[in-house]
Design an enzyme around this catalytic site. Sequence first.
Site, PDB file in Angstrom:
ATOM      1  N   ARG A  36      -7.950  -9.138  -7.282  1.00  0.00           N
ATOM      2  CA  ARG A  36      -7.760  -8.190  -6.172  1.00  0.00           C
ATOM      3  C   ARG A  36      -8.960  -7.236  -6.023  1.00  0.00           C
ATOM      4  O   ARG A  36      -9.274  -6.803  -4.922  1.00  0.00           O
ATOM      5  CB  ARG A  36      -6.500  -7.345  -6.409  1.00  0.00           C
ATOM      6  N   ASP A 139       5.019   7.804   1.762  1.00  0.00           N
ATOM      7  CA  ASP A 139       4.357   6.764   0.971  1.00  0.00           C
ATOM      8  C   ASP A 139       3.187   7.431   0.247  1.00  0.00           C
ATOM      9  O   ASP A 139       2.757   8.531   0.616  1.00  0.00           O
ATOM     10  CB  ASP A 139       3.838   5.641   1.884  1.00  0.00           C
TER      11      ASP A 139
HETATM   12  C1  SAM Z   1       6.306  -3.324  -0.594  1.00  0.00           C
HETATM   13  S1  SAM Z   1       6.142  -1.738   0.143  1.00  0.00           S
HETATM   14  C2  SAM Z   1       7.853  -1.361   0.528  1.00  0.00           C
HETATM   15  C3  SAM Z   1       8.063  -1.079   1.983  1.00  0.00           C
HETATM   16  C4  SAM Z   1       9.519  -0.917   2.424  1.00  0.00           C
HETATM   17  N1  SAM Z   1      10.229   0.050   1.630  1.00  0.00           N
HETATM   18  C5  SAM Z   1      10.236  -2.236   2.398  1.00  0.00           C
HETATM   19  O1  SAM Z   1      11.067  -2.458   1.511  1.00  0.00           O
HETATM   20  O2  SAM Z   1       9.961  -3.077   3.265  1.00  0.00           O
HETATM   21  C6  SAM Z   1       5.835  -0.714  -1.302  1.00  0.00           C
HETATM   22  C7  SAM Z   1       5.189   0.610  -0.947  1.00  0.00           C
HETATM   23  O3  SAM Z   1       5.273   1.470  -2.090  1.00  0.00           O
HETATM   24  C8  SAM Z   1       4.171   2.349  -2.061  1.00  0.00           C
HETATM   25  N2  SAM Z   1       4.015   2.997  -3.382  1.00  0.00           N
HETATM   26  C9  SAM Z   1       3.583   2.450  -4.545  1.00  0.00           C
HETATM   27  N3  SAM Z   1       3.586   3.367  -5.533  1.00  0.00           N
HETATM   28  C10 SAM Z   1       4.039   4.527  -4.979  1.00  0.00           C
HETATM   29  C11 SAM Z   1       4.252   5.845  -5.486  1.00  0.00           C
HETATM   30  N4  SAM Z   1       4.010   6.151  -6.771  1.00  0.00           N
HETATM   31  N5  SAM Z   1       4.724   6.788  -4.635  1.00  0.00           N
HETATM   32  C12 SAM Z   1       4.978   6.478  -3.332  1.00  0.00           C
HETATM   33  N6  SAM Z   1       4.787   5.258  -2.795  1.00  0.00           N
HETATM   34  C13 SAM Z   1       4.325   4.283  -3.608  1.00  0.00           C
HETATM   35  C14 SAM Z   1       3.011   1.439  -1.652  1.00  0.00           C
HETATM   36  O4  SAM Z   1       1.940   2.171  -1.100  1.00  0.00           O
HETATM   37  C15 SAM Z   1       3.704   0.507  -0.626  1.00  0.00           C
HETATM   38  O5  SAM Z   1       3.475   0.947   0.701  1.00  0.00           O
END
Ligand code: SAM
Length: 272
Positions: A36, A139
């Site tokens: 990545r 986020d």
């Molecule tokens: C796969 S997406 C989930 C989107 C949505 N909740 C869904 O289920 O379709 C995961 C998100 O978690 C966010 N993320 C990862 N670590 C995080 C943290 N410590 N605090 C807030 N957001 C976080 C990432 O930036 C990403 O946008």
Amino acid sequence: MQATLSDRAFEKISGLMYDSIGLSFAISKKPLISSRLAPRIQRLGLASFEAYAAMIEADEGGEFQMAVDLLTTNETYFFREPAHYAVLEETLAREKPRSARVWSAASSFGDEAYSTAMLLADMAQQGRIGNDWSVLGTDISDRVLQSASRGIFPEERLRDTAPERVKRYCLRGEGESEGLVQMSPKLRERVRFGQLNLCEPIEDLGPFDVIFLRNVLIYFDPPTKAAVVDSVLTQLRPGGLFFIGTAEGRVPCKTPITTLAPGAFRKQTAAS
Ligand SMILES: C[S@@+](CC[C@H](N)C(=O)[O-])C[C@H]1O[C@@H](n2cnc3c(N)ncnc32)[C@H](O)[C@@H]1O
């Protein structure tokens, strides 16, 4: 020549990610981190992963955020896991609340927040809930939040959205914007976005009636998972609904919750 990820650089990078935002990478994820980040390192003209680790540690040019975006997936789409929206609709239809406050924690590009907004707008229009409703999306990634605030999506991400909802709430792009849709102003005025790191103490945001915390727990190790879930649940009112991704397994929390369906829970009240 492509840089090689040494164990030391792996430890440095995974340590930085864990300490700041709770992302946990076992040594088995070394090839993933390498694949990545390698194209980015090449693009920046850096000689090694060590140099890149120093750059993200210093957050030079916002590189920390870039690395987070490369190492996590922002995969999301409208009405993902439709059974959760059915639980939400049935519960609201039964309880007929005058107001509803929803939090999409880890909102990514905002698909979950706007899907919920479409459902709430329909229910309010039909008189099944009051008109006082709002959705907050948060986020860690500034990049996805900027996009979420614009409310513009490739049409393909609305593949699971009822066509009449698309008609009601989306403006179709033309010319250069063909293939894109923008959420209508009447939805956008109810949906706000802001940056929030789930691994830091959460200031008083709530109480919310509904919280989505879906498809983000996968990044955390068990102690972080438990701490994040309990911390998020402090912002949910007793009796409120809580959703996690159905693939995320058991909810490791101390807060008493009752299971309603896979990935769907209700926070217990003092009487329950
Ligand atoms: C796969 S997406 C989930 C989107 C949505 N909740 C869904 O289920 O379709 C995961 C998100 O978690 C966010 N993320 C990862 N670590 C995080 C943290 N410590 N605090 C807030 N957001 C976080 C990432 O930036 C990403 O946008």
